[in-house]
Design an enzyme around this catalytic site. Structure first.
Site, PDB file in Angstrom:
ATOM      1  N   ASP A 152       0.875  -1.179   0.000  1.00  0.00           N
ATOM      2  CA  ASP A 152       0.000   0.000   0.000  1.00  0.00           C
ATOM      3  C   ASP A 152       0.909   1.225   0.000  1.00  0.00           C
ATOM      4  O   ASP A 152       2.115   1.126   0.241  1.00  0.00           O
ATOM      5  CB  ASP A 152      -0.877  -0.006   1.266  1.00  0.00           C
ATOM      6  CG  ASP A 152      -1.748   1.237   1.383  1.00  0.00           C
ATOM      7  OD1 ASP A 152      -2.296   1.678   0.359  1.00  0.00           O
ATOM      8  OD2 ASP A 152      -1.867   1.796   2.496  1.00  0.00           O
ATOM      9  N   CYS A 187     -11.068   3.103  -0.440  1.00  0.00           N
ATOM     10  CA  CYS A 187      -9.766   3.496   0.086  1.00  0.00           C
ATOM     11  C   CYS A 187      -9.526   2.600   1.291  1.00  0.00           C
ATOM     12  O   CYS A 187     -10.428   2.416   2.124  1.00  0.00           O
ATOM     13  CB  CYS A 187      -9.783   4.962   0.504  1.00  0.00           C
ATOM     14  SG  CYS A 187      -8.266   5.478   1.343  1.00  0.00           S
ATOM     15  N   THR A 188      -8.319   2.045   1.360  1.00  0.00           N
ATOM     16  CA  THR A 188      -8.080   1.043   2.411  1.00  0.00           C
ATOM     17  C   THR A 188      -7.969   1.661   3.807  1.00  0.00           C
ATOM     18  O   THR A 188      -7.896   0.944   4.791  1.00  0.00           O
ATOM     19  CB  THR A 188      -6.825   0.210   2.074  1.00  0.00           C
ATOM     20  OG1 THR A 188      -5.734   1.091   1.780  1.00  0.00           O
ATOM     21  CG2 THR A 188      -7.084  -0.683   0.886  1.00  0.00           C
ATOM     22  N   CYS A 191      -4.238  -1.196  -2.031  1.00  0.00           N
ATOM     23  CA  CYS A 191      -4.384   0.256  -2.162  1.00  0.00           C
ATOM     24  C   CYS A 191      -5.263   0.490  -3.379  1.00  0.00           C
ATOM     25  O   CYS A 191      -5.001  -0.064  -4.458  1.00  0.00           O
ATOM     26  CB  CYS A 191      -2.999   0.872  -2.381  1.00  0.00           C
ATOM     27  SG  CYS A 191      -3.024   2.620  -2.776  1.00  0.00           S
ATOM     28  N   ASN A 192      -6.305   1.284  -3.204  1.00  0.00           N
ATOM     29  CA  ASN A 192      -7.205   1.532  -4.332  1.00  0.00           C
ATOM     30  C   ASN A 192      -6.555   2.387  -5.404  1.00  0.00           C
ATOM     31  O   ASN A 192      -6.790   2.188  -6.594  1.00  0.00           O
ATOM     32  CB  ASN A 192      -8.472   2.220  -3.834  1.00  0.00           C
ATOM     33  CG  ASN A 192      -9.397   1.260  -3.132  1.00  0.00           C
ATOM     34  OD1 ASN A 192     -10.284   0.682  -3.750  1.00  0.00           O
ATOM     35  ND2 ASN A 192      -9.188   1.059  -1.849  1.00  0.00           N
ATOM     36  N   GLU A 229      -5.006   8.888   8.980  1.00  0.00           N
ATOM     37  CA  GLU A 229      -3.580   8.615   9.210  1.00  0.00           C
ATOM     38  C   GLU A 229      -3.061   9.407  10.411  1.00  0.00           C
ATOM     39  O   GLU A 229      -2.190   8.963  11.146  1.00  0.00           O
ATOM     40  CB  GLU A 229      -2.796   8.999   7.947  1.00  0.00           C
ATOM     41  CG  GLU A 229      -1.444   8.408   7.911  1.00  0.00           C
ATOM     42  CD  GLU A 229      -1.322   7.326   6.841  1.00  0.00           C
ATOM     43  OE1 GLU A 229      -0.206   7.018   6.527  1.00  0.00           O
ATOM     44  OE2 GLU A 229      -2.310   6.811   6.330  1.00  0.00           O
TER      45      GLU A 229
HETATM   46  N1  DGL Z   1      -4.489   3.520   0.833  1.00  0.00           N
HETATM   47  C1  DGL Z   1      -4.748   4.448  -0.247  1.00  0.00           C
HETATM   48  C2  DGL Z   1      -5.882   3.933  -1.118  1.00  0.00           C
HETATM   49  O1  DGL Z   1      -6.500   2.904  -0.822  1.00  0.00           O
HETATM   50  C3  DGL Z   1      -5.111   5.828   0.254  1.00  0.00           C
HETATM   51  C4  DGL Z   1      -4.026   6.666   0.810  1.00  0.00           C
HETATM   52  C5  DGL Z   1      -3.228   7.428  -0.214  1.00  0.00           C
HETATM   53  O2  DGL Z   1      -3.707   8.400  -0.814  1.00  0.00           O
HETATM   54  O3  DGL Z   1      -2.090   7.044  -0.406  1.00  0.00           O
HETATM   55  O4  DGL Z   1      -6.178   4.526  -2.114  1.00  0.00           O
END
Ligand code: DGL
Length: 267
Positions: free
Chosen positions: A10, A185-186, A73-74, A153
């Site tokens: 991620d 989003c995770t 990670c999306n 976060e």
């Molecule tokens: N974990 C990311 C996602 O799932 C979100 C955080 C980021 O913007 O890096 O998209």
């Protein structure tokens, strides 16, 4: 091959929600997690940057012996899945966090599906195109909610300030009339309760973490790649170590995490 770890990555520590779900679904499997905290957030980065970070991380996980790659990670799933799949040898399965959620919507007769996620995820329209292909009866309405990942976060997920930010986004007309909401989003599973209480029982919230873990389990079973060692081992790497990541990581994984820095970008 069977007894090698599952590689998970991620942009930061949000993907630990997926690692947690993997541990629940597959308690005997070993996991190797990499959070690219040096480049966090991916949600604000260009498509090319997200792709190139994802490819470098995938190489690292392959060098470390991953038997499967999970893009937790999306933003990376939206922009780098095809490139990662191309890089990884055929016998190693690659998973993204989008397809299992899309599959879960295939059987619906009709509905309006809301999608909230980072700017990078939403601008790819990956959810809209995959959902409408899988089930043309559904209407998809996407809304970028870029502040949420930063807020979570920073450890703000149950305070009045976070409630105000969540309400502001969820009251957006783009989400009027939805009956399903995808947490694309995770990071968002950490605010799932607040999101659910905003919508009461009228909206079904879809959290990809568990759906992804079930998909990984099914595919590893089918490919005869489930471990038989009876001994699981977890390793957590970040590309830039800070005390605050170390503290927050436990919340995301719902267990003690020892972060180890790996100098992927500093060589
Ligand atoms: N974990 C990311 C996602 O799932 C979100 C955080 C980021 O913007 O890096 O998209």
């Amino acid at each position: 091959m069977k007894n090698r770890p599952i590689g998970v990555f991620d942009s930061g520590i949000g993907g630990l929600t997926v690692a947690h779900a993997l541990r629940e679904a597959l308690p005997n499997e070993s996991l190797m997690y990499l959070g690219d905290t040096a480049h966090l957030p991916y949600g604000d980065k260009s498509d090319d940057a997200i792709r190139s970070f994802s490819l470098r991380i995938t190489k690292f996980l392959l060098e470390k012996g991953a038997k499967a790659i999970v893009i937790a990670c999306n933003s990376a799933s939206s922009h780098a899945f095809d490139a990662v799949r191309e890089l990884v040898p055929d016998e190693i399965p690659v998973f993204n966090v989008i397809d299992p959620v899309v599959e879960s919507l295939r059987g619906l007769e009709k509905g309006i599906v809301g999608v909230i996620g980072t700017s990078a995820t939403i601008r790819s329209h990956m959810y809209r195109s995959k959902i409408t292909l899988a089930n043309p009866a559904l209407i998809v309405s996407e809304l970028p909610t870029p502040l949420l990942a930063h807020m979570i976060e920073e450890g703000f997920f149950t305070r009045s300030v976070s409630q105000a930010v969540i309400s502001e986004y969820l009251n957006d007309p783009a989400l009027d009339g939805i009956d399903h909401l995808i947490l694309a989003c995770t990071h968002y599973p950490l605010i799932q309760d607040q999101i659910q209480s905003h919508f009461q029982k009228e909206v079904k919230i879809l959290n990809s973490a568990e759906l992804v873990a079930l998909e990984v389990k099914e595919v590893l079973e089918k490919k005869n790649l489930l471990t038989n060692s009876g001994e699981s081992n977890y390793q957590f790497f970040v590309t830039d170590f800070t005390e605050s990541f170390d503290k927050s990581a436990d919340h995301f994984f719902q267990g003690r995490v020892e972060l180890e820095e790996v100098k992927l970008w500093k060589e």
